[in-house]
Design an enzyme around this catalytic site. Structure first.
Site, PDB file in Angstrom:
ATOM      1  N   CYS A 160      -9.128  -5.842   1.197  1.00  0.00           N
ATOM      2  CA  CYS A 160     -10.077  -4.809   0.796  1.00  0.00           C
ATOM      3  C   CYS A 160     -11.392  -4.936   1.583  1.00  0.00           C
ATOM      4  CB  CYS A 160     -10.261  -4.807  -0.709  1.00  0.00           C
ATOM      5  SG  CYS A 160     -10.698  -3.152  -1.297  1.00  0.00           S
ATOM      6  N   HIS A 193      -4.941  -4.257  -2.658  1.00  0.00           N
ATOM      7  CA  HIS A 193      -4.954  -5.634  -3.170  1.00  0.00           C
ATOM      8  C   HIS A 193      -3.525  -6.114  -3.439  1.00  0.00           C
ATOM      9  CE1 HIS A 193      -9.324  -5.982  -4.089  1.00  0.00           C
ATOM     10  NE2 HIS A 193      -9.232  -4.673  -4.120  1.00  0.00           N
ATOM     11  N   GLU A 220      -2.589  -8.993  -3.961  1.00  0.00           N
ATOM     12  CA  GLU A 220      -2.587 -10.131  -4.902  1.00  0.00           C
ATOM     13  C   GLU A 220      -2.274  -9.726  -6.340  1.00  0.00           C
ATOM     14  OE1 GLU A 220      -5.254  -8.796  -3.511  1.00  0.00           O
ATOM     15  OE2 GLU A 220      -7.070  -8.993  -4.723  1.00  0.00           O
TER      16      GLU A 220
END
Ligand code: GLN
Length: 544
Positions: free
Chosen positions: A382, A508, A510
């Site tokens: 990001c 993202h 993650e």
């Protein structure tokens, strides 16, 4: 199952005892028995959601696939169970009040005086039952944020008291407390637990199961004592000791029969104990991985919880590569051209972290330059990706004043720009580009190599984007835009093909890495970091 069962998880004595991990573990164990489960969190704070909170206040803001900014515990729920959560899985006091006040303004309450009891508590009950009412879940696990005794938690506990009464045998309360060890006295103390249970009882809630968090083994007799003082069955007192990994918790809970105690209390036949095969394999691999790969996290928040999902994704990827990932926090505010080599030279890979605002961004740009030029495996996420783009614009495209509109409103080289739909937004809460969006990955790219797919969906949380006016210039000078949104053409992934692994994602990744399904980009990033490390140490051996 004919009826949905409700499991309420509360906490006492202290915060940070791991309610989220216990809730996730209960979810995992019931899921392993073949049940459909969902885990939801009710947070007593007044913010509508944690989106506007500084990570120092409340750790990372997690984002669901449907675009809700939520508490980081939802990340644990997903990582443990592999089941995606939605905006219905995280409710705050703010959301409850907002909805009650909206109803009041509409005149829905027909002239009544609106009060905490019953209007706020009814709204909480409605939300607590919302997912269960869908009929798809056998179990709804509800974690209550905060600690018993907090003033703002009272309406939630009153709602649980009423629901326990309403649901009868279909609801249980699991209460997590702490048993401290007084070194000077050489004793474990159960009094805080007794007080915490008493507090719950005074609110009309009798916990059915107690999970005692402790740093020292709790004897059988201590557990028996707690059971008899707290009106709880002997086999319903479970200990939760410190473990090398949070992922060991479900196994330990299963060994002590936490899931069977819950089933017994809910009058459900117990059946066979599931083997947790793939989960145990993961743990086995994790324990056997002893060699270390060093990964730097370049960011501005010196706090574990601020980058929770990134840390977990890296560590999962480490396990699947049979390595231990050791992360090193590098404060981007202190990173300069002068000290960057000293800080990053010994790192096998570098993650440039997400974030907001000016503070620390020049350090991220310095890190990007150093990593690109020294061909260090680098993962920009990001804001991290945006900084990679700015660095490239400044040092390769030759635009010294390249920047993001977020940091510099006037630069003509706004290679990162505000998104069209964000231009007139004045309200900060919940208005970013949030949640899952499709992205088409270019075949032949390094990113494609990782995903092995051209069509992906990833979660977003940002207001700014790659400025397409500069796209062809970037591409002609060696930074490839390898992931595009099929509808808007927004650039979602950039990479430098000349480097070994230099990839930035606007989204993202993650948020969607789980224990049993680690994320392909993290897997590939860590794998490359390990490979480079090995090549490096072989070189130095040759050199010697
Ligand atoms: N501040 C940047 C934006 O809003 C990046 C956000 C982030 O890193 N999550 O676009």
């Amino acid at each position: 199952m004919a009826e949905t069962k409700y499991i309420f998880v509360t906490g006492g004595v202290a915060s940070s005892l791991g309610k989220g991990i216990i809730s996730s573990s209960i979810g995992k164990l019931l899921q392993a028995r073949g049940y459909n489960i969902t885990i939801q969190k009710f947070d007593p704070y007044i913010n509508i959601d944690p989106g506007t909170l500084n990570p120092y206040e409340h750790g990372e803001c997690y984002v669901t696939i449907d675009g809700q900014e939520t508490d980081l515990d939802l990340g644990h729920y997903e990582r443990f169970t592999g089941i995606q959560t939605t905006k219905a899985n995280n409710i705050t006091t703010g959301r409850i009040y907002q909805s009650v006040i909206d109803k009041e303004r509409r005149g829905d309450y027909l002239g009544k005086t609106i009060q905490v009891v019953p209007h706020i508590t009814d709204e909480i009950k409605r939300d607590m039952k919302f997912l269960g009412a869908k009929g798809t879940y056998d179990f709804v696990i509800t974690e209550i944020g905060g600690t018993v005794g907090d003033i703002e938690g009272l309406p939630f506990l009153e709602a649980i008291r009423q629901l326990k009464w309403e649901f009868g045998k279909n609801a249980v309360c699991v209460h997590l407390t702490y048993v401290p060890y007084l070194a000077a006295a050489g004793e474990l103390k159960t009094k805080p637990t007794q007080h915490s249970v008493k507090e719950l009882q005074s609110l009309g809630i009798q916990p059915d199961i107690l999970v005692l968090r402790a740093e020292h083994e709790l004897s059988e007799s201590l557990r028996r004592k707690v059971a008899s003082f707290c009106n709880v069955d002997k086999d319903c007192v479970v200990q939760s000791l410190d473990l090398p990994s949070i992922y060991e918790v479900p196994v330990k809970m299963q060994e002590q029969g936490l899931d069977t105690a819950i089933l017994r209390k809910l009058q459900i036949p117990i059946g066979e104990t599931p083997g947790l095969g793939p989960w145990r394999n993961f743990l086995e691999r994790r324990r056997n991985a002893t060699e270390i790969v060093d990964i730097a996290l370049v960011g501005k928040y010196d706090l574990q919880d601020a980058y929770k999902s990134i840390l977990e994704s890296l560590s999962q990827a480490g396990t699947y590569n049979d390595y231990k990932v050791k992360t090193h926090f590098v404060n981007s505010e202190k990173l300069t051209q002068e000290n960057v080599a000293e800080k990053l030279e010994c790192m096998d890979g570098v993650v440039i972290c997400p974030g907001f605002g000016q503070r620390g961004i020049e350090g991220k740009i310095v890190a990007a330059e150093y990593c690109r030029k020294s061909d260090k495996p680098t993962f920009g996420i990001c804001l991290g990706m945006q900084m990679m783009v700015i660095e490239y614009a400044r040092n390769v495209l030759g635009y010294e004043d390249a920047n993001s509109r977020e940091m510099d409103g006037k630069t003509p080289h706004n290679v990162i720009d505000i998104m069209e739909e964000q231009k007139n937004i004045t309200n900060m809460g919940g208005t970013m580009r949030l949640g899952g969006y499709e992205c088409i990955v270019k075949e032949g790219s390094k990113t494609f190599e990782a995903y092995q797919s051209t069509k992906i969906v990833e979660r977003h949380r940002h207001r700014y984007e790659f400025n397409n006016d500069f796209k062809s210039e970037f591409e002609s000078k060696g930074m490839a835009c390898v992931g595009l949104n099929p509808e808007s053409d927004l650039v979602e992934i950039v990479e430098v093909p000349a480097n070994t692994w230099y990839i930035g994602t606007q989204f993202h990744p993650e948020y969607s890495s789980t224990v049993l399904k680690p994320h392909p980009l993290f897997l590939s990033f860590v794998k490359t970091a390990i490979a480079k490390k090995k090549a490096c140490s072989t070189n130095s051996e040759n050199f010697l």
